[in-house]
Design an enzyme around this catalytic site. Structure first.
Site, short mmCIF file in Angstrom:
data_model
loop_
_atom_site.label_atom_id
_atom_site.label_comp_id
_atom_site.label_asym_id
_atom_site.label_seq_id
_atom_site.Cartn_x
_atom_site.Cartn_y
_atom_site.Cartn_z
N LYS A 102 -3.27 16.75 2.46
CA LYS A 102 -2.30 16.51 1.39
C LYS A 102 -1.42 17.73 1.16
O LYS A 102 -1.81 18.85 1.50
CB LYS A 102 -3.05 16.20 0.08
CG LYS A 102 -3.83 14.90 0.05
CD LYS A 102 -4.57 14.78 -1.28
CE LYS A 102 -5.35 13.47 -1.35
NZ LYS A 102 -4.46 12.30 -1.50
N ASP A 108 -6.67 10.45 5.03
CA ASP A 108 -6.48 10.46 3.57
C ASP A 108 -6.66 9.07 2.98
O ASP A 108 -6.60 8.91 1.76
CB ASP A 108 -5.10 11.02 3.23
CG ASP A 108 -4.97 11.39 1.76
OD1 ASP A 108 -6.01 11.64 1.12
OD2 ASP A 108 -3.84 11.42 1.25
N ARG A 118 -11.45 3.75 0.96
CA ARG A 118 -11.87 2.45 1.49
C ARG A 118 -13.00 2.60 2.51
O ARG A 118 -13.79 1.69 2.71
CB ARG A 118 -10.67 1.72 2.06
CG ARG A 118 -10.04 2.38 3.27
CD ARG A 118 -8.59 1.98 3.47
NE ARG A 118 -7.72 2.56 2.47
CZ ARG A 118 -6.41 2.33 2.39
NH1 ARG A 118 -5.83 1.53 3.27
NH2 ARG A 118 -5.68 2.88 1.44
#
Length: 505
Positions: free
Chosen positions: A280, A350, A354
């Site tokens: 990120k 990233d 899930r």
């Protein structure tokens, strides 16, 4: 927060502060009118002279009121009567509680049950009073060398008409329990990543179990157990971190029939999310300690349920890991095998939430659940679509979705239903594995839920994307504790449904 319900004359109440809501340009509400008569029209004169403006959220403290036993009055503006709906009620209530926490007062008495709200009874209003009070006294300053003084307020008296006293008492009890659960979730979310690790969350679960007097059974699956189980997707996310991954399972058996199918909550517990190899940007990355707020909301709901003790069977599952980019970390293009047996091509590390949730959802199958709801700070796309007001809701079961929407409206912790059509599943196709872990930019929130739906095909399932509602940024940065209110209401509604069925039989 301690509380009591009073039906006696408020003018005779001995209290440090009387909290009185008032509409703009309208007749005084019953409690205010009673106090106005007893105080030689003090309140009426303040309004006539313009010394108090009942604009929504405006407050004014009156340090002395003749003819009353209260030490002070706190007037709270509700705005215009015809515009006063739930949102205005809650805004005024929050303003009142903030003002109360600044006073040198241990207790206060409050007359918000007077406020007329269509379709909201005394129980709802009392519940929101206690929730607001718990939120207002919350502090998170344990890492400051000179923390601010704690609020002195620790007790509230709620005025009620005699015929509504029982409802008021019941609502206040639920509100206090939910408020405490919200604050617990806020604390877990606010803790820094070097403190709140997957192991720390496991310790919190064990502590809840120890203090539950046998009501909560706790199982912690470590990396060795997860590897033996075949939870390769969950393990892949934590592979680049020195912090060990954990699957935390908490079971509460409160139903009359021990074998009754449980309702299951599953929380995403990424205790810090760098993005992994798909790193990120640095700006705002500190807020990625909030990436475990789904797990925090599950813990907060556990705390609430242990207080309220519903006659339900419940299972709470937290998939906890830290997403870091060391030499062992999962790489874009890697293919992993899930607990369900499906293979996943990881196109972006990233999109890790899930990957931990899919194994947790597969694990939930063994409980033969009546429903499964997962909660996750899953996609930035949900913020683009819904902002910071509503939680995104997707489900494979319309009845379950409706139940959650209704719970959100009842708790005023609202969600919005998004589609989960088969056409979106095509975006997850992979040339090399059973599916990819991302589906591109279009409909990112929906395709994330489509991924999860592949692992929830044996039970009614819903997904709550709380990326826009779990925390505030900027000057007020901090976890919100949402959606503990929604989840608690959903479970309490399931208990109520069960009791109706028993009565019908």
């Amino acid at each position: 927060m301690e509380f009591s319900v009073q039906t006696a004359n408020p003018a005779k109440t001995e209290t440090a502060c009387l909290v009185i809501p008032m509409f703009k340009g309208s007749d005084l509400l019953p409690t205010a009118a009673s106090l106005d008569d007893a105080s030689e029209r003090l309140i009426g004169q303040l309004l006539e002279r313009g010394d108090f403006d009942p604009t929504l959220g405006n407050v004014q403290m009156i340090p002395f009121a003749p003819g009353l036993c209260a030490e002070r009055l706190l007037l709270v503006g509700l705005g215009e009567r015809e515009k006063c709906q739930e949102g205005a009620f809650l805004k005024a209530l929050d303003a009142a509680m903030v003002a109360l926490t600044k006073l040198p007062a241990d207790e206060a008495s409050i007359a918000f049950n007077d406020v007329p709200l269509e379709s909201r009874d005394s129980s709802w209003k009392a519940r929101k009073v206690l929730e607001a009070a718990e939120r207002a006294v919350y502090r998170f300053d344990q890492f400051k060398s000179q923390p601010a003084p704690l609020a002195r307020l620790n007790a509230l008296t709620l005025f009620s008409e005699p015929e509504n006293a029982t409802l008021t008492q019941q609502g206040a009890q639920i509100g206090a329990a939910i408020g405490q659960g919200i604050n617990y979730a806020r604390t877990l979310g606010n803790l820094p990543g070097n403190v709140c690790t997957p192991s720390y969350l496991a310790q919190q679960a064990e502590q809840l179990g120890k203090t539950s007097n046998g009501a909560l059974e706790v199982d912690i699956l470590d990396e060795e157990a997860l590897d033996a189980l075949g939870a390769g997707s969950l393990l892949s996310v934590g592979r680049g971190s020195h912090e060990p991954t954990r699957l935390i399972v908490m079971k509460y058996n409160g139903a009359t029939e021990r074998e009754e199918a449980p309702h299951v909550l599953v929380g995403k517990g990424i205790t810090f999310d760098t993005g992994g190899i798909s790193l990120k940007p640095g700006e705002g990355m500190d807020e990625m300690k909030f990436d475990m707020c789904g797990a925090a909301s599950v813990f907060g709901t556990v705390k609430t349920m242990l207080t309220l003790k519903p006659r339900l069977n419940l299972v709470f599952i937290v998939a906890a890991a830290e997403n870091m980019p060391d030499g062992l970390a999962t790489k874009p293009g890697d293919i992993i095998k899930t607990l369900k047996g499906l293979t996943v091509e990881v196109l972006n590390t990233d999109a890790e939430g899930r990957l931990v949730l899919c194994d947790a959802l597969t694990y939930a199958e063994r409980f033969k659940p009546a429903s499964v709801v997962d909660i996750a700070t899953l996609t930035g796309a949900v913020i683009v679509g819904l902002g910071h007001h509503a939680t995104g809701l997707l489900s494979n079961d319309d009845d379950l979705a409706l139940d959650l929407l209704e719970a959100g409206e009842a708790s005023w912790d609202r969600a919005w239903h998004l589609p989960l059509w088969d056409e979106y599943q095509e975006q997850l196709e992979s040339n090399f594995a059973d599916l990819a872990n991302i589906g591109g930019r279009p409909a990112g929130t929906i395709t994330a839920a489509c991924f999860l739906s592949r692992f929830a095909d044996h039970f009614p399932w819903a997904h709550l994307d709380i990326a826009g509602t779990a925390w505030h940024s900027g000057k007020q940065k901090g976890a919100t504790g949402r959606p503990v209110g929604l989840l608690s209401q959903y479970l309490l509604d399931r208990e109520a449904d069960g009791q109706v069925e028993i009565s019908a039989n």
